[in-house]
Design an enzyme around this catalytic site. Sequence first.
Site, PDB file in Angstrom:
ATOM      1  N   SER A  23       0.659  -1.017   0.097  1.00 46.76           N
ATOM      2  CA  SER A  23      -0.224   0.101   0.314  1.00 46.76           C
ATOM      3  C   SER A  23       1.078   1.228   0.174  1.00 46.76           C
ATOM      4  O   SER A  23       0.590   2.446   0.018  1.00 46.76           O
ATOM      5  CB  SER A  23      -0.875  -0.046   1.140  1.00 46.76           C
ATOM      6  OG  SER A  23      -0.423  -0.314   2.545  1.00 46.76           O
ATOM      7  N   HIS A 156     -38.470  24.261  -9.941  1.00 43.20           N
ATOM      8  CA  HIS A 156     -39.809  23.916 -11.325  1.00 43.20           C
ATOM      9  C   HIS A 156     -38.463  24.140 -12.253  1.00 43.20           C
ATOM     10  O   HIS A 156     -39.092  23.591 -13.885  1.00 43.20           O
ATOM     11  CB  HIS A 156     -40.830  23.755 -11.414  1.00 43.20           C
ATOM     12  CG  HIS A 156     -41.154  23.029 -10.181  1.00 43.20           C
ATOM     13  ND1 HIS A 156     -41.474  21.824  -9.681  1.00 43.20           N
ATOM     14  CD2 HIS A 156     -41.756  23.721  -9.093  1.00 43.20           C
ATOM     15  CE1 HIS A 156     -42.135  21.345  -8.509  1.00 43.20           C
ATOM     16  NE2 HIS A 156     -42.386  22.804  -8.063  1.00 43.20           N
ATOM     17  N   SER A 277     -12.687  26.620 -27.600  1.00 48.76           N
ATOM     18  CA  SER A 277     -13.117  24.896 -28.075  1.00 48.76           C
ATOM     19  C   SER A 277     -11.866  24.158 -29.046  1.00 48.76           C
ATOM     20  O   SER A 277     -11.462  25.347 -29.554  1.00 48.76           O
ATOM     21  CB  SER A 277     -14.055  24.316 -28.464  1.00 48.76           C
ATOM     22  OG  SER A 277     -14.511  23.863 -29.791  1.00 48.76           O
ATOM     23  N   LYS A 283     -15.877  28.790 -29.225  1.00 47.10           N
ATOM     24  CA  LYS A 283     -16.934  29.286 -27.700  1.00 47.10           C
ATOM     25  C   LYS A 283     -15.365  29.846 -26.816  1.00 47.10           C
ATOM     26  O   LYS A 283     -14.414  29.564 -26.508  1.00 47.10           O
ATOM     27  CB  LYS A 283     -16.793  27.343 -28.241  1.00 47.10           C
ATOM     28  CG  LYS A 283     -17.942  26.677 -28.895  1.00 47.10           C
ATOM     29  CD  LYS A 283     -18.692  26.756 -28.302  1.00 47.10           C
ATOM     30  CE  LYS A 283     -19.363  25.847 -26.991  1.00 47.10           C
ATOM     31  NZ  LYS A 283     -19.440  24.495 -27.596  1.00 47.10           N
ATOM     32  N   ASN A 285     -15.982  27.814 -23.056  1.00 42.15           N
ATOM     33  CA  ASN A 285     -16.391  27.050 -22.025  1.00 42.15           C
ATOM     34  C   ASN A 285     -15.949  27.437 -20.476  1.00 42.15           C
ATOM     35  O   ASN A 285     -14.919  27.635 -20.406  1.00 42.15           O
ATOM     36  CB  ASN A 285     -16.480  25.898 -22.549  1.00 42.15           C
ATOM     37  CG  ASN A 285     -17.199  25.549 -24.639  1.00 42.15           C
ATOM     38  OD1 ASN A 285     -17.463  25.876 -24.652  1.00 42.15           O
ATOM     39  ND2 ASN A 285     -15.920  25.075 -24.267  1.00 42.15           N
ATOM     40  N   GLU A 290     -18.247  23.411 -15.067  1.00 40.52           N
ATOM     41  CA  GLU A 290     -18.316  22.114 -15.190  1.00 40.52           C
ATOM     42  C   GLU A 290     -17.313  20.815 -14.661  1.00 40.52           C
ATOM     43  O   GLU A 290     -18.434  19.771 -13.927  1.00 40.52           O
ATOM     44  CB  GLU A 290     -17.849  21.826 -16.699  1.00 40.52           C
ATOM     45  CG  GLU A 290     -19.445  22.291 -17.395  1.00 40.52           C
ATOM     46  CD  GLU A 290     -18.680  22.826 -18.518  1.00 40.52           C
ATOM     47  OE1 GLU A 290     -18.561  21.019 -19.660  1.00 40.52           O
ATOM     48  OE2 GLU A 290     -19.021  23.655 -19.862  1.00 40.52           O
ATOM     49  N   TYR A 317     -10.256  -6.328  12.311  1.00 38.01           N
ATOM     50  CA  TYR A 317      -9.052  -6.237  10.947  1.00 38.01           C
ATOM     51  C   TYR A 317      -9.231  -6.986   9.709  1.00 38.01           C
ATOM     52  O   TYR A 317      -8.705  -7.894  10.266  1.00 38.01           O
ATOM     53  CB  TYR A 317      -8.284  -5.164  11.840  1.00 38.01           C
ATOM     54  CG  TYR A 317      -6.746  -4.664  10.080  1.00 38.01           C
ATOM     55  CD1 TYR A 317      -6.609  -3.336   9.899  1.00 38.01           C
ATOM     56  CD2 TYR A 317      -6.854  -5.460   9.431  1.00 38.01           C
ATOM     57  CE1 TYR A 317      -6.651  -3.175   8.721  1.00 38.01           C
ATOM     58  CE2 TYR A 317      -5.725  -5.588   8.335  1.00 38.01           C
ATOM     59  CZ  TYR A 317      -5.457  -3.761   7.846  1.00 38.01           C
ATOM     60  OH  TYR A 317      -4.907  -3.342   6.935  1.00 38.01           O
ATOM     61  N   GLN A 322      -7.631  -1.854   3.911  1.00 42.82           N
ATOM     62  CA  GLN A 322      -6.094  -1.060   3.519  1.00 42.82           C
ATOM     63  C   GLN A 322      -7.031  -0.075   2.255  1.00 42.82           C
ATOM     64  O   GLN A 322      -6.110   0.908   1.874  1.00 42.82           O
ATOM     65  CB  GLN A 322      -5.181  -1.742   2.763  1.00 42.82           C
ATOM     66  CG  GLN A 322      -4.165  -1.471   1.540  1.00 42.82           C
ATOM     67  CD  GLN A 322      -3.107  -1.888   2.331  1.00 42.82           C
ATOM     68  OE1 GLN A 322      -2.537  -2.378   3.222  1.00 42.82           O
ATOM     69  NE2 GLN A 322      -2.652  -2.851   1.162  1.00 42.82           N
ATOM     70  N   LYS A 325      -7.779   4.194   2.087  1.00 42.05           N
ATOM     71  CA  LYS A 325      -7.272   5.633   1.722  1.00 42.05           C
ATOM     72  C   LYS A 325      -7.097   6.232   0.578  1.00 42.05           C
ATOM     73  O   LYS A 325      -7.432   7.256   0.564  1.00 42.05           O
ATOM     74  CB  LYS A 325      -4.990   5.478   1.868  1.00 42.05           C
ATOM     75  CG  LYS A 325      -4.929   5.031   3.720  1.00 42.05           C
ATOM     76  CD  LYS A 325      -3.984   4.861   3.730  1.00 42.05           C
ATOM     77  CE  LYS A 325      -3.416   3.209   3.745  1.00 42.05           C
ATOM     78  NZ  LYS A 325      -4.951   2.642   5.059  1.00 42.05           N
TER      79      LYS A 325
HETATM   80  N1  ARG Z   1      -1.275  -1.152   5.190  1.00 44.33           N
HETATM   81  C1  ARG Z   1      -2.340  -1.427   5.958  1.00 44.33           C
HETATM   82  C2  ARG Z   1      -3.797  -1.288   6.121  1.00 44.33           C
HETATM   83  O1  ARG Z   1      -3.485   0.540   5.112  1.00 44.33           O
HETATM   84  C3  ARG Z   1      -2.014  -1.535   7.652  1.00 44.33           C
HETATM   85  C4  ARG Z   1      -2.392  -1.940   8.693  1.00 44.33           C
HETATM   86  C5  ARG Z   1      -1.754  -3.600   7.995  1.00 44.33           C
HETATM   87  N2  ARG Z   1      -1.506  -4.548   8.978  1.00 44.33           N
HETATM   88  C6  ARG Z   1      -1.660  -5.652   8.958  1.00 44.33           C
HETATM   89  N3  ARG Z   1      -1.641  -6.905  10.087  1.00 44.33           N
HETATM   90  N4  ARG Z   1      -1.462  -6.838   7.584  1.00 44.33           N
HETATM   91  O2  ARG Z   1      -4.611  -0.809   6.362  1.00 44.33           O
END
Ligand code: ARG
Length: 463
Positions: A23, A156, A277, A283, A285, A290, A317, A322, A325
């Site tokens: 991640s 309306h 455009s 044009k 725009n 938008e 968990y 993950q 984010k």
């Molecule tokens: N990269 C993980 C997340 O964003 C962190 C937590 C990972 N925990 C684990 N036990 N693998 O959620």
Amino acid sequence: MPKLWGGRFAISSSKLMEEFNDSLPVDKNLWREEIKASSAYAVALAEAQVFSRKELALVQKAFHAIEKEFSDGKFTYRPGDEDIHTAIERRLVEKVGAIGKRIHSGRSRNEQVVTDERIFLKNTVDKIIGVIAALQNSTAKLASDTVDDIVPSYTHMQQAQLIRLGHYFMSLFFMLENDIRRFMDLRKRIDVLPLGSGAVAGSTLKLNRNILKKELNFASLSPNSIAAVSDRDFIGEFLFAAAQTLIHLSRYAEDLIVWNSAEFRFVELDDMYSTGSSMMPQKKNPDSLELIRGKAARAIANLNSLLVLQKGLPLTYSKDLQEDKEALFDSVETLVNSLRVFDGVISTLKIKRQNLSGNVDDSIYATDIADYLTERGTPFRDAHSIVGKLVLLAIDQKKRLKNLTIDEIKSLSDKFSEDYYQIFDPEKSVERHDVYGGTSLRRVNEQIRLATRILSEREAGKK
Ligand code: ARG
């Protein structure tokens, strides 16, 4: 590269799985928060005798150096850094040697990730409130420049009643005020520290969580470790508030797009916020607006993705979490950019005064005529029906309402007299709506004064 958790594994993950699992590309955004939280954790660990005073000083120094590496853009990731937590821990060990390995005593990434997210979100909310307040400021300015301009309001998408343009813009101010208050309110629920929750059951170390709370400047501690590592409700609330703010912007964007069209020409967008455009040379725009309308869709999708992510997810968990984010970071960026662009549009908007009432149909005074009859003793329901007939009669006679003869109007009600013709005055029409919150000059100015007070109190609160 050996994994932090590699001990239990006979062979290493496939390359594909490794990339799938990492991640880091997303959560590296949280390096500041991760260093802050880890450094505070080291203080609590020293208190729990895991580090000596001298070791703590070494660890803190290393965290400072790592922080500098990041801010100078010199931090290098290594293969095996699967997320920001492991990357920073790996670097700490490189810097201080074996004692660095003690940083993870009693700690889990499950709590680290939510801790980082909460630190990040508290600061982000403060920043967003500032950006919304800046837009409110521009909006209130535009409103006070346009209190004397009278435009049709629409229900309306049909002409409804005349309003002051400043009244219209103040509506944006107060919707944004609700957005700010929503962010302020949800910030209280972000301000709860999960650190010390471990992976799920709490820490086995004698951790003084109050030290962590103080070090990280949180209002309170999470009272239950399971809830602390499992729940993403605080992100959901944030994503809702972001989506709602963008929905507000999107609706005003839509109105301004329509008002900017050749059919309306109520306003003209500045060149800075328009684009051309590639094919049609004439044009200009309103792309800025938008795009804001389009960005609202992203924010709604981000909220939806976080909600769906959690629905049916077993406690506590799971790695699904993950995926929280990307939605979060995307909504933050989308919202801040949209607010700033919208502020630019509002601050440079030209009002085409000559066109504001050009297409106003007399029938916009229909409610005023009904009120006229009501004031002269006709019950409102009857007045409504009489005016309906009056409108029909005018259509029939191919006349404007104000050009009907006195005999024609009297044929529908004997309450009508010569002063009927004075109803058709835009200024009078708006001035009659003199209730608190209404569109009369005094009431719109009252709203602007309230706005000025809200803005200056907020400004003073920051000091
Ligand atoms: N990269 C993980 C997340 O964003 C962190 C937590 C990972 N925990 C684990 N036990 N693998 O959620």
